[in-house]
Design an enzyme around this catalytic site. Structure first.
Site, short mmCIF file in Angstrom:
data_model
loop_
_atom_site.label_atom_id
_atom_site.label_comp_id
_atom_site.label_asym_id
_atom_site.label_seq_id
_atom_site.Cartn_x
_atom_site.Cartn_y
_atom_site.Cartn_z
N ARG A 1 -1.41 8.41 1.81
CA ARG A 1 -2.83 8.29 2.15
C ARG A 1 -3.53 9.64 1.96
NH1 ARG A 1 -0.85 3.99 2.49
NH2 ARG A 1 -0.97 2.44 4.18
N ARG B 1 0.81 -1.21 0.00
CA ARG B 1 0.00 0.00 0.00
C ARG B 1 0.85 1.26 0.00
NH1 ARG B 1 -3.80 0.14 4.86
NH2 ARG B 1 -4.82 1.82 3.68
N HIS C 1 3.20 8.14 5.81
CA HIS C 1 2.44 7.25 6.70
C HIS C 1 2.07 7.93 8.02
CE1 HIS C 1 1.40 3.35 8.74
NE2 HIS C 1 0.93 3.11 7.51
#
Length: 233
Positions: free
Chosen positions: A209, A205, A224
């Site tokens: 984000r 991933r 992160h």
């Protein structure tokens, strides 16, 4: 003894009579109808306005007494009010609970109406029993901004998926982001949600984000959750 209702009707009739006499004295038959009609409308509007104000005041007082620590029970009801009236009720509840000083209410009201403070921050104050000082620390947290067009193509693609409601590439997308690092303003437990930004140089991933808030705010992190940038149009 004349009743208040009779007195009110008498006053209205007097106003109409004066208007009619004025119109006749000017010998303007068209003006007669217009002035008389305007007078009727003015009296009706005034009575209606006074009645509504009284009802709203009563409802506000009931809400202020009942909100207490159960503010979420009243959010659906308050949503039917205009924003300025919701703010009056919520600020009054915060003052009653000792969370905000009377001298602060005017500034808060101004900042809330002008978008400097989010209404959700005021609700959170009541929900978490936070003082106004604690809330403002979160509001004023220095989070840098980044324009939408300056994001990577992968991040912009993730934003499109969020706007369209998916489909998302990972099962974790859309899950609650708990803000454990404390890098974002403190909110209710389910306020934030996270989405993965695909990284071409990562097999998993990756570290990028996008975090969304219930009020529409969006943040981007490429390390992160160690730092964030608020996404602006």
């Amino acid at each position: 003894m004349p009743t208040e209702k009779n007195i009110s009707i008498t006053k209205s009739l007097v106003l109409l009579t004066v208007s009619i006499v004025l119109a006749i004295s000017l010998n303007q038959s068209v003006a007669l109808a217009a002035v008389a009609n305007d007078a009727v409308k003015a009296v009706a509007a005034l009575i209606k306005s006074l009645g509504q104000s009284k009802n709203l005041l009563q409802e506000h007082q009931i809400l202020l007494r009942q909100i207490g620590s159960k503010v979420d029970d009243f959010i659906p009801y308050l949503s039917s009010y205009p924003k300025d009236q919701r703010i009056v009720v919520l600020l009054g509840a915060a003052e009653q609970k000792g969370l905000i000083k009377p001298t602060e209410k005017l500034r808060w009201n101004h900042d809330l109406l002008n978008g400097k403070i989010d209404e959700d921050d005021l609700i959170e104050m009541l929900r978490a029993n936070q003082s106004s000082e604690e809330v403002m620390k979160s509001v004023n947290a220095m989070i840098p901004k980044i324009k939408h067009d300056n994001l990577s193509s992968e991040a912009r693609e993730t934003l499109k998926l969020i706007d369209n409601g998916g489909p998302f590439p990972y099962a974790q997308d859309g899950t609650v982001f708990h803000n454990r690092e404390g890098k974002l303003p403190t909110k209710s437990p389910h306020y934030y949600h996270e989405y993965t930004v695909k990284s071409s140089n990562s097999n998993g991933r990756g570290a990028q984000r996008i975090i969304t808030g219930e009020n529409g705010v969006k943040y981007f992190t490429d390390d992160h959750y160690q730092s964030f940038k608020e996404i602006k149009p």
